[in-house]
Design a protein around this motif. Structure first.
Motif, PDB file in Angstrom:
ATOM      1  N   GLN A 104       0.320  -1.235   0.068  1.00 50.57           N
ATOM      2  CA  GLN A 104      -0.353   0.019   0.304  1.00 50.57           C
ATOM      3  C   GLN A 104       0.552   1.401   0.257  1.00 50.57           C
ATOM      4  O   GLN A 104       0.614   2.781  -0.361  1.00 50.57           O
ATOM      5  CB  GLN A 104      -0.829   0.164   1.144  1.00 50.57           C
ATOM      6  N   LYS A 105       1.694   1.174   0.290  1.00 52.75           N
ATOM      7  CA  LYS A 105       2.462   3.087   0.646  1.00 52.75           C
ATOM      8  C   LYS A 105       3.349   2.621  -0.557  1.00 52.75           C
ATOM      9  O   LYS A 105       4.168   4.173  -1.235  1.00 52.75           O
ATOM     10  CB  LYS A 105       4.072   2.193   1.931  1.00 52.75           C
ATOM     11  N   HIS A 106       3.290   2.313  -1.535  1.00 54.61           N
ATOM     12  CA  HIS A 106       3.929   2.325  -3.136  1.00 54.61           C
ATOM     13  C   HIS A 106       3.134   2.133  -3.812  1.00 54.61           C
ATOM     14  O   HIS A 106       3.397   1.817  -5.119  1.00 54.61           O
ATOM     15  CB  HIS A 106       5.277   1.831  -3.439  1.00 54.61           C
ATOM     16  N   ARG A 107       1.389   2.203  -4.087  1.00 52.17           N
ATOM     17  CA  ARG A 107       0.652   2.309  -4.540  1.00 52.17           C
ATOM     18  C   ARG A 107       0.642   3.587  -5.748  1.00 52.17           C
ATOM     19  O   ARG A 107       0.996   3.273  -6.476  1.00 52.17           O
ATOM     20  CB  ARG A 107      -0.168   2.605  -3.650  1.00 52.17           C
ATOM     21  N   LEU A 108       1.302   4.429  -5.357  1.00 50.78           N
ATOM     22  CA  LEU A 108       1.095   5.662  -6.347  1.00 50.78           C
ATOM     23  C   LEU A 108       2.384   5.003  -7.655  1.00 50.78           C
ATOM     24  O   LEU A 108       2.201   5.305  -8.219  1.00 50.78           O
ATOM     25  CB  LEU A 108       1.291   7.200  -5.956  1.00 50.78           C
ATOM     26  N   GLU A 109       3.326   4.640  -7.153  1.00 52.21           N
ATOM     27  CA  GLU A 109       4.484   4.517  -7.773  1.00 52.21           C
ATOM     28  C   GLU A 109       4.016   3.830  -8.773  1.00 52.21           C
ATOM     29  O   GLU A 109       4.501   3.250 -10.267  1.00 52.21           O
ATOM     30  CB  GLU A 109       5.774   4.137  -7.186  1.00 52.21           C
ATOM     31  N   SER A 110       3.150   2.228  -8.419  1.00 46.56           N
ATOM     32  CA  SER A 110       3.141   0.726  -9.308  1.00 46.56           C
ATOM     33  C   SER A 110       1.669   1.256 -10.210  1.00 46.56           C
ATOM     34  O   SER A 110       2.101   0.978 -11.085  1.00 46.56           O
ATOM     35  CB  SER A 110       2.046   0.551  -7.661  1.00 46.56           C
ATOM     36  N   THR A 111       0.601   2.372  -9.363  1.00 50.99           N
ATOM     37  CA  THR A 111      -0.035   2.920 -10.428  1.00 50.99           C
ATOM     38  C   THR A 111       0.599   3.511 -11.743  1.00 50.99           C
ATOM     39  O   THR A 111       0.489   3.220 -12.757  1.00 50.99           O
ATOM     40  CB  THR A 111      -0.802   3.639  -9.711  1.00 50.99           C
TER      41      THR A 111
END
Length: 244
Positions: A104-111
């Motif tokens: 969840q902490k890297h959700r923006l980067e993954s998106t």
């Protein structure tokens, strides 16, 4: 992956795509679907993000369906469905990111990373549209030769600050030479094409060097394919501007 290996993979992909002008529309569509699928499944592994299989499936399907419809669409707007598929693919990426339970902490980067993969895979269909628009390989050969020169320069074990300008200069020279040999395209447009494709190759090489050297894997193959596949839409739209 070494720069030499990445360059060889990119050149092989170029050969397979350009061969569509000689082997027919069915071959062009099949190769584009295959390369988009390989890229799609490997891209999440290259980025090292969670839900790799699910996100890879979304990216691969986006590229495959876009290439298929580019080959089957009637009329002259061969990429009319491509923006829709890219939008749907990006929406599916966001849904996956919302429902997955890890990272969840890297959700923006993954998106953002997965969304970039959707766009690159979707742009692969430009190679099919180029075949249908031209029917002959002259303009595509200019782009492919310029890109191949840039890829070969990128294989040199030199810093990006040296390789990038050198690739752009040599591709700008290769474009007019290819134009004189294979088509009646004028010198200035051929130079512009060479500069554009070299800039794309140099940008993706910089991305690979920033992430560090990786072992030869599915993900690193996807990274090597990325600049070649992303040129598809560039090839098609530049051709339309110059020849329409």
């Amino acid at each position: 992956m070494k720069s030499s290996t990445a360059g060889l993979i990119g050149i092989l992909a170029l050969v397979l795509l350009v061969a569509g002008h000689y082997l027919g529309l069915g071959y062009a569509v099949g190769v584009s679907i295959g390369l988009a699928a390989v890229f799609g499944y490997g891209w999440p592994y290259y980025l090292g993000i969670p839900a790799k299989k699910t996100l890879g499936t979304v990216i691969a399907l986006t590229g495959a369906v876009a290439a298929l419809t580019a080959g089957l669409t009637s009329g002259v707007d061969y990429l009319v469905w491509t923006p829709i598929f890219i939008a749907v693919g990006f929406g599916a990426i966001m849904v996956v990111q919302l429902i997955r339970g890890t990272g969840q902490k890297h959700r923006l980067e993954s998106t953002l990373g997965s969304g970039a993969g959707v766009v690159i895979a979707g742009f692969t269909c430009g190679w099919v549209a180029s075949f249908r628009f031209l029917g002959e390989p002259g303009m595509t050969l200019i782009v492919a030769i310029g890109a191949a020169v840039a890829l070969m320069v990128g294989m040199l074990p030199w810093p990006d600050r040296v390789v990038a300008p050198l690739a752009i200069v040599l591709a700008a020279l290769a474009g007019p030479l290819a134009a004189l040999m294979f088509s009646d395209v004028r010198i200035l447009p051929a130079i512009v094409l060479g500069v554009l494709v070299a800039a794309v190759v140099a940008a993706f090489r910089r991305l690979r060097t920033l992430t560090g050297h990786q072992k030869l894997s599915f993900g690193s193959v996807a990274a090597a394919l990325a600049p070649v596949l992303s040129m598809g839409a560039l090839v098609y739209f530049v051709e339309k501007m110059l020849l329409s």
